[in-house]
Enzyme design. Structure first.
Site, PDB file in Angstrom:
ATOM      1  N   ARG A 231       0.346  -1.022  -0.069  1.00  0.00           N
ATOM      2  CA  ARG A 231      -0.108  -0.157  -0.029  1.00  0.00           C
ATOM      3  C   ARG A 231       0.268   1.441  -0.433  1.00  0.00           C
ATOM      4  NH1 ARG A 231      -3.524  -2.732  -1.189  1.00  0.00           N
ATOM      5  NH2 ARG A 231      -5.212  -3.030  -0.639  1.00  0.00           N
ATOM      6  N   GLU A 260      -4.159   7.064  -4.775  1.00  0.00           N
ATOM      7  CA  GLU A 260      -4.451   6.922  -6.210  1.00  0.00           C
ATOM      8  C   GLU A 260      -5.310   7.208  -6.776  1.00  0.00           C
ATOM      9  OE1 GLU A 260      -4.600   2.566  -5.501  1.00  0.00           O
ATOM     10  OE2 GLU A 260      -1.970   2.741  -4.932  1.00  0.00           O
ATOM     11  N   HIS A 278      -1.592   0.221  -9.650  1.00  0.00           N
ATOM     12  CA  HIS A 278      -1.666  -0.259  -9.123  1.00  0.00           C
ATOM     13  C   HIS A 278      -2.615  -1.715 -10.156  1.00  0.00           C
ATOM     14  CE1 HIS A 278      -4.088  -1.084  -4.794  1.00  0.00           C
ATOM     15  NE2 HIS A 278      -3.610  -2.082  -5.162  1.00  0.00           N
TER      16      HIS A 278
HETATM   17  C1  DGY Z   1      -5.207  -5.493  -2.983  1.00  0.00           C
HETATM   18  O1  DGY Z   1      -6.223  -7.086  -3.592  1.00  0.00           O
HETATM   19  O2  DGY Z   1      -5.918  -5.713  -1.433  1.00  0.00           O
HETATM   20  C2  DGY Z   1      -4.043  -5.439  -3.382  1.00  0.00           C
HETATM   21  O3  DGY Z   1      -4.220  -4.701  -3.421  1.00  0.00           O
HETATM   22  C3  DGY Z   1      -4.360  -6.005  -5.284  1.00  0.00           C
HETATM   23  O4  DGY Z   1      -2.967  -5.665  -5.665  1.00  0.00           O
END
Ligand code: DGY
Length: 313
Positions: A231, A260, A278
């Site tokens: 993250r 983001e 992402h």
């Molecule tokens: C999630 O699913 O939490 C992730 O960010 C996948 O990349």
């Protein structure tokens, strides 16, 4: 009226068709005024379908008196106030396991991209630079130490892949996992100091916020690379930008960012950074499995059956 499913996104490749028979599916992402739509349906909403970019706050949870389930199309659930959900007898489900290998592969893609300068190489040809000079050299993976921050579902798959690349695998986390043969660190600065590549695979949220700060980046050092598939919140983003600009670390491969889909423009002119929007789990196969889990959890909750992947806090 059927119970209402408040859908913040389209559930990927699979879509929401399987839920239409049971629910009045309110496609919030298609609404011009989502807030007004929530107000319109708030007394009948039984389920929410969301993903990482949708903040599900206490305020929203408490505004929906019939809400039973929040099903997120992601393994991470730091965008959901899970404590508020618990306080209001609302269950939360996520999509673990089915995306671990995929997200680990994205981590490996970034690892290879930064070490072999792949994005830069592609650009080198497109803008005609190869006609004038050879590319600068990359760095090898074999024999290098990779520090994995968070040896969970995704981290352990990254570890397995890195071991197959003949890398020395070490890891950091809240506790030692004796089932694994890798060296454990309980100090983030120490693991950064010993790593050539530091890969972040831990959950987001308060416990890991800004875990990677200027000190950790300095410990990683001018030959070290940072890969983030966890993250954006795990990294102090201004500190990372500064470290990259000053070449206090060698480079970074980033799939996630603090705000983001907004990405700091400072990155755009850096040739030591590879940026992805992402896409950790973003393949047809994996997104199909994730979508089916979301559907199966929601239907199970409505039928009073056992949930497949409940988030327990
Ligand atoms: C999630 O699913 O939490 C992730 O960010 C996948 O990349």
């Amino acid at each position: 009226m059927k119970p209402v499913l408040l859908s913040f996104h389209g559930n990927g490749v699979l879509g929401l068709d399987q839920l239409e028979e049971t629910f009045e599916v309110v496609k919030l992402y298609k609404e011009k005024d989502p807030e007004a739509t929530i107000q319109k349906y708030k007394d009948d909403v039984v389920a929410i379908n969301c993903t990482v970019s949708h903040k599900i706050s206490r305020k929203l949870i408490e505004a929906l008196p019939k809400l039973q389930i929040i099903a997120t199309f992601s393994v991470g659930y730091d965008h959901i106030d899970v404590q508020a959900a618990k306080d209001n007898n609302v269950v939360v489900t996520n999509t673990p396991d089915v995306l671990c290998a995929e997200t680990a592969d994205t981590g490996m893609a970034l690892l290879l991209a930064v070490s072999k300068r792949l994005a830069e190489g592609d650009m080198y040809i497109r803008v005609g630079k190869w006609l004038a000079a050879d590319m600068p050299l990359g760095v090898s993976l074999e024999g290098k130490t990779v520090g994995i921050v968070g040896l969970g579902g995704i981290g352990s798959k990254v570890a397995k892949r890195c071991a197959a690349f003949d890398m020395n695998v070490v890891y950091y986390g809240p506790r030692e996992k004796k089932d694994y043969p890798y060296k454990y660190y309980d100090d983030i600065t120490e693991i950064a100091k010993d790593s050539d590549f530091l890969i972040l695979t831990c959950p987001g949220g308060e416990a890991t916020a800004n875990l990677i700060d200027a000190n950790v980046l300095d410990a990683l050092g001018e030959k070290g690379f940072l890969i983030n598939i966890a993250r954006g919140s795990v990294v102090d983003e201004p500190a990372l930008i500064e470290a990259l600009q000053a070449k206090r670390i060698a480079g970074a491969g980033l799939d996630v960012f603090a705000k983001e889909p907004h990405v700091p423009e400072e990155y755009f002119s850096m040739d030591n950074v590879v940026l992805l929007p992402h896409i950790g789990s973003a393949t047809v196969e994996t997104r199909t499995k994730m979508g089916q889990l979301v559907i199966d959890n929601i239907l199970a909750q409505l039928a009073g059956k056992l949930l497949l992947t409940e988030v327990k806090i």
